[in-house]
Motif scaffolding. Structure first.
Motif, PDB file in Angstrom:
ATOM      1  N   ALA A 340      20.960   0.408 -13.134  1.00  0.00           N
ATOM      2  CA  ALA A 340      21.112  -0.327 -14.069  1.00  0.00           C
ATOM      3  C   ALA A 340      21.721  -1.670 -13.635  1.00  0.00           C
ATOM      4  CB  ALA A 340      21.565   0.241 -15.391  1.00  0.00           C
ATOM      5  N   PHE A 341      22.379  -1.553 -12.906  1.00  0.00           N
ATOM      6  CA  PHE A 341      23.804  -2.410 -11.604  1.00  0.00           C
ATOM      7  C   PHE A 341      23.442  -2.866 -10.906  1.00  0.00           C
ATOM      8  CE2 PHE A 341      26.816   0.057 -14.115  1.00  0.00           C
ATOM      9  CZ  PHE A 341      27.756  -1.750 -14.742  1.00  0.00           C
ATOM     10  N   VAL A 342      21.349  -2.774  -9.762  1.00  0.00           N
ATOM     11  CA  VAL A 342      21.556  -3.028  -9.370  1.00  0.00           C
ATOM     12  C   VAL A 342      20.807  -4.701  -9.831  1.00  0.00           C
ATOM     13  CG1 VAL A 342      18.725  -2.602 -10.005  1.00  0.00           C
ATOM     14  CG2 VAL A 342      19.408  -3.023  -7.985  1.00  0.00           C
ATOM     15  N   GLN A 343      19.992  -5.215 -10.502  1.00  0.00           N
ATOM     16  CA  GLN A 343      19.761  -6.835 -10.546  1.00  0.00           C
ATOM     17  C   GLN A 343      21.062  -7.418  -9.908  1.00  0.00           C
ATOM     18  OE1 GLN A 343      17.250  -7.703 -11.279  1.00  0.00           O
ATOM     19  NE2 GLN A 343      17.349  -9.837 -11.601  1.00  0.00           N
ATOM     20  N   PRO A 344      22.498  -7.099 -11.661  1.00  0.00           N
ATOM     21  CA  PRO A 344      22.999  -8.303 -11.230  1.00  0.00           C
ATOM     22  C   PRO A 344      23.814  -8.272  -9.261  1.00  0.00           C
ATOM     23  CG  PRO A 344      23.897  -6.312 -13.167  1.00  0.00           C
ATOM     24  CD  PRO A 344      22.637  -6.455 -12.134  1.00  0.00           C
ATOM     25  N   MET A 345      23.877  -7.065  -8.900  1.00  0.00           N
ATOM     26  CA  MET A 345      23.890  -6.927  -7.909  1.00  0.00           C
ATOM     27  C   MET A 345      23.647  -8.077  -6.748  1.00  0.00           C
ATOM     28  SD  MET A 345      26.316  -4.867  -6.853  1.00  0.00           S
ATOM     29  CE  MET A 345      25.939  -4.449  -4.710  1.00  0.00           C
ATOM     30  N   ALA A 346      21.584  -8.074  -6.908  1.00  0.00           N
ATOM     31  CA  ALA A 346      20.459  -8.904  -6.687  1.00  0.00           C
ATOM     32  C   ALA A 346      21.172 -10.652  -7.250  1.00  0.00           C
ATOM     33  CB  ALA A 346      19.255  -8.627  -6.804  1.00  0.00           C
ATOM     34  N   GLY A 435      17.850  10.442  -7.971  1.00  0.00           N
ATOM     35  CA  GLY A 435      17.564   9.723  -7.649  1.00  0.00           C
ATOM     36  C   GLY A 435      16.186   9.225  -8.850  1.00  0.00           C
ATOM     37  N   ILE A 436      15.659  10.011  -9.724  1.00  0.00           N
ATOM     38  CA  ILE A 436      14.904   9.406 -10.874  1.00  0.00           C
ATOM     39  C   ILE A 436      15.254   8.832 -11.446  1.00  0.00           C
ATOM     40  CG2 ILE A 436      13.345  10.614 -12.857  1.00  0.00           C
ATOM     41  CD1 ILE A 436      13.060  12.818 -10.955  1.00  0.00           C
ATOM     42  N   GLY A 437      17.119   9.675 -11.866  1.00  0.00           N
ATOM     43  CA  GLY A 437      17.515   8.777 -12.844  1.00  0.00           C
ATOM     44  C   GLY A 437      18.143   7.110 -11.971  1.00  0.00           C
ATOM     45  N   ASN A 438      18.517   6.957 -10.975  1.00  0.00           N
ATOM     46  CA  ASN A 438      18.780   6.151 -10.485  1.00  0.00           C
ATOM     47  C   ASN A 438      17.310   4.689 -10.097  1.00  0.00           C
ATOM     48  OD1 ASN A 438      20.617   4.264  -8.848  1.00  0.00           O
ATOM     49  ND2 ASN A 438      21.313   5.310  -7.272  1.00  0.00           N
ATOM     50  N   GLY A 439      16.534   5.423 -10.056  1.00  0.00           N
ATOM     51  CA  GLY A 439      15.037   4.958  -9.845  1.00  0.00           C
ATOM     52  C   GLY A 439      14.587   4.112 -11.291  1.00  0.00           C
ATOM     53  N   LEU A 440      15.151   5.468 -12.131  1.00  0.00           N
ATOM     54  CA  LEU A 440      14.431   4.914 -13.555  1.00  0.00           C
ATOM     55  C   LEU A 440      15.096   3.325 -13.524  1.00  0.00           C
ATOM     56  CD1 LEU A 440      12.815   5.078 -16.237  1.00  0.00           C
ATOM     57  CD2 LEU A 440      14.414   7.285 -16.652  1.00  0.00           C
ATOM     58  N   GLY A 441      16.766   3.840 -13.786  1.00  0.00           N
ATOM     59  CA  GLY A 441      17.808   2.557 -14.311  1.00  0.00           C
ATOM     60  C   GLY A 441      17.529   1.454 -13.482  1.00  0.00           C
ATOM     61  N   LEU A 444      14.415   0.087 -14.897  1.00  0.00           N
ATOM     62  CA  LEU A 444      14.070  -1.029 -16.588  1.00  0.00           C
ATOM     63  C   LEU A 444      14.980  -1.975 -16.412  1.00  0.00           C
ATOM     64  CD1 LEU A 444      15.064   2.165 -18.246  1.00  0.00           C
ATOM     65  CD2 LEU A 444      12.936   0.976 -18.461  1.00  0.00           C
ATOM     66  N   ALA A 445      15.904  -1.567 -15.465  1.00  0.00           N
ATOM     67  CA  ALA A 445      16.548  -3.181 -14.777  1.00  0.00           C
ATOM     68  C   ALA A 445      15.813  -4.216 -14.537  1.00  0.00           C
ATOM     69  CB  ALA A 445      17.873  -2.971 -14.084  1.00  0.00           C
ATOM     70  N   THR A 446      14.642  -4.076 -13.633  1.00  0.00           N
ATOM     71  CA  THR A 446      14.116  -4.570 -12.587  1.00  0.00           C
ATOM     72  C   THR A 446      12.582  -5.443 -13.056  1.00  0.00           C
ATOM     73  OG1 THR A 446      13.375  -3.647 -11.093  1.00  0.00           O
ATOM     74  CG2 THR A 446      15.653  -4.479 -10.506  1.00  0.00           C
ATOM     75  N   GLY A 447      11.695  -4.480 -13.626  1.00  0.00           N
ATOM     76  CA  GLY A 447      10.803  -4.372 -13.970  1.00  0.00           C
ATOM     77  C   GLY A 447       9.547  -4.034 -12.948  1.00  0.00           C
ATOM     78  N   ASP A 448      10.316  -3.496 -11.659  1.00  0.00           N
ATOM     79  CA  ASP A 448       9.649  -2.892 -10.582  1.00  0.00           C
ATOM     80  C   ASP A 448       9.639  -1.549 -10.930  1.00  0.00           C
ATOM     81  OD1 ASP A 448       8.212  -2.608  -8.234  1.00  0.00           O
ATOM     82  OD2 ASP A 448       9.804  -3.427  -6.735  1.00  0.00           O
ATOM     83  N   TRP A 449       8.539  -1.322 -11.010  1.00  0.00           N
ATOM     84  CA  TRP A 449       8.019   0.462 -11.063  1.00  0.00           C
ATOM     85  C   TRP A 449       7.660   1.711  -9.622  1.00  0.00           C
ATOM     86  CZ3 TRP A 449       9.758   3.112 -15.289  1.00  0.00           C
ATOM     87  CH2 TRP A 449      10.189   2.822 -16.025  1.00  0.00           C
TER      88      TRP A 449
END
Length: 558
Positions: A340-346, A435-441, A444-449
């Motif tokens: 979920a922190f990937v969006q603030p990082m970007a 990996g599933i959890g990280n990818g899912l978070g 959900l944060a970026t909208g890119d499934w």
């Protein structure tokens, strides 16, 4: 050890006039001397090993980092990843080598002190009860709480001596620690974390009749504390609302002392209070249980074993499934949160230094780079599970539970390989969940499934690195069980290079000695399938060596 135990029994036996006065702490001093005698190698190994680790960091960083390099690291405090893996980064706005060491490496030294305390308390309390040696000692004039009290005094001595030596080593290093009081504060913050987890181990040792479960609960508390601290510091860096989580963690209390910057001693009062509260709870719980029993009593099993429990593999799974379930929940929850922190990082990539962007593949590939980095980070966490699993196998042998299994039609190789197979598949399962959890978070944060599949593959690809550490543990277990601890040295070495090697601009020859550096940070980098195959082959070879050695040595049941 038998001679030492005989001397202890004689020393605590009542004399001609009735012997020692009664009391719950009777015999504590004699037990402490006995424990010091038993740990005449472990005690200095732990204390000097931790001190030498700090001395190495301080001297290496003091010689490698110049003023220009330190200035480039000054902006790392603004990075959520740096806050996650290191800490709040106090003093990074006016950075020195000492502040860099305290802010980025201090947390890992605290983990080492915590593990030292947990293992020592468990070794001298619950393991003694589980093997029956405590009953022999308690048959003499020894108080109910004497063994726990002596173990805690021993751990306090270890942490105090370690802190004193660390303070001296840090002060006289080229890392520019400033005053001796600042150096002493940093060392005491490390020792304080160790003391808190000594209290945690004292309490968990009363809950379960099995040393493995008691140590596992203490280890889970350590993991939760580190994760809470990481979440809180990440949130603080981004001006979020979760900074208060750091104050729920013993690691947070120690890091809030901010040595060399704020030099605050008062947060250590929280560590001292928590330690006293946990120790009091440990003594209170011990008063409410029988010897060799636990507060959490064993559940009655079924009259007839289930149909699937018919071989060594199913038995190994049955014995590991509880721990595997807790690890599954932890890595899945952690993966979702980190993703979920990937969006603030970007969003903040443009303001990050080039050195940090290089770790993630540049600002344009921040999302993939961050998720690839988290694959290595979570693989390191899962590697802890694998090493602990082999140590648990050693506990089964010492607890005389391996012997009845081998008395059946199960061969030595069959039992060892069954246990290792469950652990190896468990590591693969945990990385898949991470990996599933990280990818899912991240999705959900970026909208890119579309991220879910590549992130899952990138995490699972690191399984062979974990298998290699598992194989090393198995080889050492088969050769000489006492040497399993050397795996932790390899693990810590590889972790430090993976987390901080790029920041320190180390040569590739040095970086490649880490087991976590070869597969690649997919999806930011291509997976090196040659490395995957080679790591798997080395792991299989080490496991085969361990199996062959296990067939040829005697069982160790004491």
């Amino acid at each position: 050890m038998t001679a030492a135990l005989t001397d202890l029994v004689s020393a605590t036996s009542p004399g001609p006039r009735g012997g020692v006065l009664g009391g719950s702490l009777t015999g504590t001093g004699k037990l402490l001397r006995f424990m010091l005698r038993r740990d005449r190698i472990r005690f200095p190994a732990w204390v000097l090993g931790m001190t030498l680790m700090l001395a190495y960091f301080a001297n290496a960083l003091g010689l490698v980092l110049d003023e220009a390099a330190l200035e480039s690291f000054a902006v790392f405090a603004a990075s959520p990843v740096t806050a996650l893996i290191g800490g709040p980064g106090y003093g990074f706005d006016d950075i020195t080598t000492g502040r860099f060491l305290v802010g980025l490496y201090g947390g890992y030294l605290m983990i080492g002190a915590a593990l030292m305390s947990i293992m020592t308390v468990s070794r001298h309390t619950r393991i003694e009860e589980q093997t029956g040696r405590a009953e022999l000692i308690r048959a003499n004039v020894v108080g109910r709480h004497a063994q726990l009290a002596a173990a805690l005094v021993l751990v306090v001595l270890m942490n105090v001596l370690m802190s004193a030596l660390m303070a001296v080593a840090f002060y006289f290093s080229p890392a520019d620690p400033g005053s001796f009081s600042s150096s002493l504060l940093f060392a005491c913050s490390i020792g304080a974390a160790g003391l808190v987890f000594a209290g945690v181990a004292a309490a968990t040792a009363q809950l379960s009749p099995f040393a493995r479960a008691a140590s596992g609960m203490a280890g889970a508390a350590l993991a939760v504390s580190f994760v809470l601290r990481g979440f809180g510091d990440m949130s603080s860096v981004q001006d979020g609302d979760l900074g208060w989580l750091s104050w729920l963690s013993p690691f947070g209390w120690s890091q809030q002392t901010a040595p060399l910057t704020l030099d605050r001693w008062w947060p250590l009062a929280l560590s001292l209070a928590a330690m006293l509260l946990l120790i009091t709870a440990g003594f209170a719980l011990q008063s409410r249980r029988d010897l060799a029993a636990g507060i959490l009593s064993d559940r009655l099993g079924a009259d007839v074993a289930p149909g699937w429990l018919r071989g060594s593999f199913s038995l190994a799974f049955r014995m590991q499934r509880s721990g595997l379930a807790w690890w599954s929940f932890a890595v899945l929850a952690g993966g979702v949160t980190f993703g979920a922190f990937v969006q603030p990082m970007a969003e903040n990539a443009a303001g990050m230094p080039e050195e940090l962007l290089a770790v993630f593949g540049g600002a344009d590939g921040m999302v993939e780079g961050y998720l690839g980095f988290m694959g290595i980070y979570l693989a390191i966490m899962v590697a802890v599970y694998s090493i602990l699993s082999v140590q648990a196998l050693r506990g089964e042998e010492q607890g005389v539970r391996t012997e009845p299994v081998l008395a059946t039609a199960v061969s030595r190789s069959g039992w060892l390989l069954s246990w290792v197979t469950v652990t190896g598949l468990g590591a693969l399962w945990l990385l898949a969940l991470a990996g599933i959890g990280n990818g899912l978070g991240a999705a959900l944060a970026t909208g890119d499934w579309d991220l879910l599949g590549p992130v899952l593959l990138g995490h699972v690809a690191h399984t062979p690195a974990i298998w290699l550490l598992l194989g090393l543990s198995v080889a050492l277990y088969g050769l000489a069980p006492r040497l399993i601890g050397l795996t932790w040295v390899v693990f810590v070495y590889g972790t430090v290079l993976s987390m901080f090697g790029d920041m320190l601009d180390l040569d590739d020859v040095v970086l490649d000695t880490s087991v976590f550096r070869h597969v690649g940070q997919y999806p930011a980098e291509d997976i090196s399938w040659a490395a995957v195959g080679l790591l798997t082959l080395i792991a299989a070879t080490l496991i085969a060596v361990g199996s062959a050695c296990f067939r040829r040595r005697d069982l160790i049941t004491a």
